[in-house]
Design an enzyme around this catalytic site. Structure first.
Site, PDB file in Angstrom:
ATOM      1  N   HIS A 173       0.846  -1.191   0.000  1.00 43.65           N
ATOM      2  CA  HIS A 173       0.000   0.000   0.000  1.00 43.65           C
ATOM      3  C   HIS A 173       0.883   1.244   0.000  1.00 43.65           C
ATOM      4  O   HIS A 173       2.115   1.143   0.130  1.00 43.65           O
ATOM      5  CB  HIS A 173      -0.931   0.010   1.224  1.00 43.65           C
ATOM      6  CG  HIS A 173      -0.219   0.036   2.533  1.00 43.65           C
ATOM      7  ND1 HIS A 173      -0.156  -1.035   3.385  1.00 43.65           N
ATOM      8  CD2 HIS A 173       0.487   1.022   3.139  1.00 43.65           C
ATOM      9  CE1 HIS A 173       0.538  -0.719   4.451  1.00 43.65           C
ATOM     10  NE2 HIS A 173       0.959   0.526   4.326  1.00 43.65           N
TER      11      HIS A 173
HETATM   12  P1  TYD Z   1      -1.923  -3.397   7.545  1.00 43.24           P
HETATM   13  O1  TYD Z   1      -1.672  -1.951   7.385  1.00 43.24           O
HETATM   14  O2  TYD Z   1      -2.721  -4.089   6.486  1.00 43.24           O
HETATM   15  O3  TYD Z   1      -0.563  -4.189   7.754  1.00 43.24           O
HETATM   16  P2  TYD Z   1       0.724  -4.268   6.802  1.00 43.24           P
HETATM   17  O4  TYD Z   1       0.656  -3.149   5.874  1.00 43.24           O
HETATM   18  O5  TYD Z   1       1.860  -4.139   7.697  1.00 43.24           O
HETATM   19  O6  TYD Z   1       0.721  -5.603   6.146  1.00 43.24           O
HETATM   20  O7  TYD Z   1      -2.616  -3.605   8.945  1.00 43.24           O
HETATM   21  C1  TYD Z   1      -3.002  -4.881   9.402  1.00 43.24           C
HETATM   22  C2  TYD Z   1      -4.201  -4.698  10.331  1.00 43.24           C
HETATM   23  O8  TYD Z   1      -3.852  -3.949  11.490  1.00 43.24           O
HETATM   24  C3  TYD Z   1      -5.361  -3.970   9.667  1.00 43.24           C
HETATM   25  O9  TYD Z   1      -6.546  -4.602  10.070  1.00 43.24           O
HETATM   26  C4  TYD Z   1      -5.306  -2.591  10.257  1.00 43.24           C
HETATM   27  C5  TYD Z   1      -4.673  -2.802  11.627  1.00 43.24           C
HETATM   28  N1  TYD Z   1      -3.853  -1.668  12.090  1.00 43.24           N
HETATM   29  C6  TYD Z   1      -4.314  -0.887  13.121  1.00 43.24           C
HETATM   30  O10 TYD Z   1      -5.413  -1.088  13.667  1.00 43.24           O
HETATM   31  N2  TYD Z   1      -3.531   0.151  13.548  1.00 43.24           N
HETATM   32  C7  TYD Z   1      -2.323   0.412  13.000  1.00 43.24           C
HETATM   33  O11 TYD Z   1      -1.632   1.362  13.425  1.00 43.24           O
HETATM   34  C8  TYD Z   1      -1.869  -0.394  11.903  1.00 43.24           C
HETATM   35  C9  TYD Z   1      -0.537  -0.122  11.241  1.00 43.24           C
HETATM   36  C10 TYD Z   1      -2.656  -1.429  11.489  1.00 43.24           C
END
Ligand code: TYD
Length: 138
Positions: free
Chosen positions: A55
């Protein structure tokens, strides 16, 4: 933040206090990094072969650190790509807004520590790559 490039992202050296009893590194807002930290999160127990990220952010700035182990950080501004392998707890990658990122090749037991400039905001994410390309072209 649409015009940023992968060359706006850089490795930041973090203060390292070497000691025979073990090392210590310190990060201070506005001094080590060019933003104030509002949120800290970390990735761990990433299964072998998995990738994270996938992303971009519209406003968020981040410092990504391999607090333990190693992994690859792939950055993409829509036209140029850069990959960093990081494995030192006293180095971080500054990722500016408007950059697509993917993290993979996590070593077993690695910990990816992320310092972020804002609180979590789902609206700040661009999770679709074609949408990201369109965003960068405007
Ligand atoms: P995501 O951003 O998809 O993880 P990555 O990019 O590292 O693979 O986040 C995974 C899950 O965690 C998603 O459901 C959102 C949640 N999340 C939060 O609630 N707070 C946060 O600060 C972050 C980074 C993620």
């Amino acid at each position: 933040m649409r015009k940023t490039t992968v060359y706006d992202c850089s490795i930041i050296e973090i203060d390292k206090h070497h000691h025979e009893k073990g090392n210590l590194s310190v990060i201070e807002n506005g001094r080590t990094i060019p933003f104030g930290v509002k949120r800290v999160y970390y990735l761990y127990d990433v299964p072998g072969g998995e990738s994270r990220g996938g992303h971009a952010h519209k406003e968020l700035k981040q410092l990504i650190i391999a607090a333990s182990g190693s992994f690859d950080v792939k950055l993409d501004d829509g036209s140029q790509k850069r990959t960093y392998t990081i494995n030192r707890p006293y180095e971080g990658i500054l990722v500016v807004p408007g950059i697509w990122r993917e993290l993979d090749n996590f070593s077993s037991g690695s910990v990816c520590l992320v310092l972020a400039s804002t609180e979590y905001e789902a609206d700040d994410y661009i999770r679709d790559y074609n949408e990201f390309l369109a965003y960068k072209k405007i």
